[in-house]
Scaffold this active site. Structure first.
Site, PDB file in Angstrom:
ATOM      1  N   GLY A   1      -4.377   6.705  -5.546  1.00  0.00           N
ATOM      2  CA  GLY A   1      -4.337   8.245  -5.219  1.00  0.00           C
ATOM      3  C   GLY A   1      -2.815   8.414  -4.884  1.00  0.00           C
ATOM      4  NE  ARG A   2      -3.033  14.009  -2.537  1.00  0.00           N
ATOM      5  CZ  ARG A   2      -3.772  14.892  -2.976  1.00  0.00           C
ATOM      6  NH1 ARG A   2      -3.626  15.539  -3.670  1.00  0.00           N
ATOM      7  NH2 ARG A   2      -5.029  14.338  -2.316  1.00  0.00           N
TER       8      ARG A   2
ATOM      9  NE  ARG B   1     -15.831   5.847  -7.328  1.00  0.00           N
ATOM     10  CZ  ARG B   1     -16.108   6.652  -6.118  1.00  0.00           C
ATOM     11  NH1 ARG B   1     -15.049   7.553  -6.558  1.00  0.00           N
ATOM     12  NH2 ARG B   1     -16.587   6.400  -4.536  1.00  0.00           N
TER      13      ARG B   1
ATOM     14  NE  ARG C   1      -9.371   8.153   8.743  1.00  0.00           N
ATOM     15  CZ  ARG C   1      -7.877   8.666   8.669  1.00  0.00           C
ATOM     16  NH1 ARG C   1      -6.569   7.829   8.052  1.00  0.00           N
ATOM     17  NH2 ARG C   1      -8.127   9.957   8.368  1.00  0.00           N
TER      18      ARG C   1
ATOM     19  CD  GLU D   1      -6.661   4.540  14.438  1.00  0.00           C
ATOM     20  OE1 GLU D   1      -6.643   5.912  14.599  1.00  0.00           O
ATOM     21  OE2 GLU D   1      -6.025   3.426  13.479  1.00  0.00           O
TER      22      GLU D   1
ATOM     23  CG  HIS E   1      -3.105   6.379  12.427  1.00  0.00           C
ATOM     24  ND1 HIS E   1      -4.838   6.140  12.436  1.00  0.00           N
ATOM     25  CD2 HIS E   1      -2.707   6.664  11.235  1.00  0.00           C
ATOM     26  CE1 HIS E   1      -5.387   6.979  12.002  1.00  0.00           C
ATOM     27  NE2 HIS E   1      -4.173   7.797  10.952  1.00  0.00           N
TER      28      HIS E   1
HETATM   29  C1  DGY Z   1      -4.762  11.664   8.009  1.00  0.00           C
HETATM   30  O1  DGY Z   1      -3.669  13.306   7.887  1.00  0.00           O
HETATM   31  O2  DGY Z   1      -6.097  11.104   7.850  1.00  0.00           O
HETATM   32  C2  DGY Z   1      -4.072  10.475   9.337  1.00  0.00           C
HETATM   33  O3  DGY Z   1      -5.024   9.236   9.025  1.00  0.00           O
HETATM   34  C3  DGY Z   1      -3.708  11.317  10.156  1.00  0.00           C
HETATM   35  O4  DGY Z   1      -1.895  10.910  10.168  1.00  0.00           O
END
Ligand code: DGY
Length: 322
Positions: free
Chosen positions: A156-157, A179, A241, A270, A288
Site C-alpha cells: 500500500g501507500r 494480494r 501493527r 501497547e 509507536h
Molecule cells: C495510525 O494512524 O494507524 C497509527 O498507527 C497511529 O499513528
C-alpha cells in the site's frame, strides 16, 4: 441549530483542537490518559461524534453503550481497534485519516531499518553506559543496505513510500508480497519483484518490512514458521501493527542469531512491550512513533475534522471505512 457534541479521547495538536472547538461543542479528555471502557461506553449515549485514537479499544461493548453517536471519526489511519461490524449494525459511520501519515511512517520504517542494520541502538547504549573503548576495525559491525533486498509485506501507500526511500536513496532492491500486483508504473520505477506467496518473499529478502493492516486476517502472520523461512541473518521491521508478529518466536530467532536484528514501532498490547524483547541487544524498540511529527499530527487532526464537518453538514464523508 445546536452544535454537534464531539468527544475527543486524547489531546490533539492545539491548532486542530482550536479549529474543532470553533465549529462544534467539543469535550477534550484534559488528562490525556486513556479513557476506561466504561467511560467510552457511556460516551456513546452522550455525544454525537466520537473521535478516538489507536490507544482506545472501541469494541462491541463500547458501541453497545448508547445510541447517540453516529460517527466515529478516528484520528489515525489504522482502524483495527474499532469493531466495524458492531458499528455498522448500529448504523454508525467510521472514518480514518489515510494519506497524511504516509511519509512520516515511511521515515520511521527507514529509521528502524538503518538503526538495525548499523546497530545504532546498541552503539548509543554502549556509549551512554561509558563502555565505549574507542574506534576499532571490528567494533559493532553492521550490514550495508546497497544491493540488499527489501521485502515488503503488503504494498500500500506506506510500503511504496518506504520502497522509494530504500531504492532511490539507499540503492536497495525491492520485492513485495501482496494480494495483487501493484501499479505497473510503480513496479517499474522501483524495479520491484512481485511474490504471490509470502514464503517466496521471506526466502529472498534481506530486510522484511511489514505494511499490512492489523486485525484477524493478519494476526500472527509472521509466526515461528514464517520466521523459520526468513533468510538466516536477515532483519524484520514492523511499523504496521504488533499483532502481525509472534513476538515469542521473534525473540527466539533474535536470540539464536537466525535473525540478525529487528526494528519495531508497534506491539500487540501497547503500551506493554513483550518482555522477551527487552533484554535483547539486537532489537530496536520505538514507542509507536510512526506518525509523530508536528506536520503529520496536525494533518491527521485536520483530516479527522474534515470528516466531522462533512457529517455535520450531511455531505459525503471524505474517508469512510468498512
Ligand atoms: C495510525 O494512524 O494507524 C497509527 O498507527 C497511529 O499513528
Amino acid at each position: 441549530m445546536s452544535k454537534l457534541k464531539v468527544l475527543v479521547t486524547r489531546r490533539w495538536p492545539e491548532a486542530v483542537e482550536r479549529a474543532l472547538a470553533e465549529e462544534f461543542d467539543v469535550t477534550l479528555n484534559e488528562s490525556d490518559v486513556p479513557m476506561s471502557q466504561q467511560a467510552l461506553a457511556a460516551a456513546m449515549a452522550e455525544y454525537d461524534v466520537l473521535c478516538p485514537t489507536v490507544s482506545d479499544r472501541i469494541d462491541a461493548d463500547v458501541i453497545a453503550g448508547g445510541d447517540r453517536v453516529k460517527l466515529i471519526a478516528n484520528y489515525g489511519v489504522g482502524f483495527d481497534h474499532i469493531d466495524l461490524a458492531a458499528a455498522k449494525a448500529k448504523n454508525i459511520a467510521v472514518t480514518n485519516t489515510p494519506g497524511v501519515l504516509t511519509d512520516a511512517t515511511a521515515d520511521i520504517a527507514m529509521t528502524l531499518l538503518l538503526m538495525t542494520a548499523r546497530r545504532a541502538g546498541e552503539g548509543e547504549r554502549e556509549l551512554r553506559a561509558g563502555e565505549w573503548s574507542g574506534w576499532r576495525p571490528t567494533h559493532l559491525i553492521g550490514s550495508a543496505l546497497k544491493g540488499k533486498v527489501l521485502g515488503l509485506v503488503g504494498m500500500g501507500r506506506i510500503a511504496i513510500a518506504t520502497a522509494r526511500r530504500a531504492h532511490h536513496g539507499f540503492g536497495m532492491r525491492v520485492a513485495y508480497y501482496g494480494r495483487r500486483e501493484c501499479d505497473p508504473a510503480v513496479a517499474q520505477e522501483l524495479g520491484a519483484t512481485f511474490h504471490p506467496d509470502l514464503n517466496g518473499l521471506l526466502r529472498e529478502a534481506d530486510f522484511v518490512s511489514l505494511h499490512v493492516p492489523g486485525g484477524g486476517e493478519t494476526a500472527n502472520l509472521i509466526d515461528a514458521d514464517a520466521i523459520a523461512v526468513m533468510k538466516p541473518g536477515s532483519y524484520l521491521i514492523n511499523t504496521a501493527r504488533g499483532g502481525v508478529v509472534d513476538h515469542e518466536a521473534l525473540a527466539d530467532a533474535l536470540r539464536s542469531g537466525h535473525l540478525a536484528g529487528a526494528g519495531l514501532d508497534v506491539y500487540p498490547a501497547e503500551p506493554q512491550v513483550p518482555a522477551a524483547l527487552l533484554g535483547l541487544e539486537n532489537v530496536v524498540l520505538l514507542p509507536h512513533l510512526g506518525s509523530a511529527n508536528s506536520e503529520t499530527r496536525e494533518a491527521m487532526g485536520m483530516c479527522a475534522l474534515a470528516n466531522v464537518r462533512a457529517y455535520a453538514s450531511d455531505k459525503e464523508l471524505p474517508n469512510p471505512v468498512g
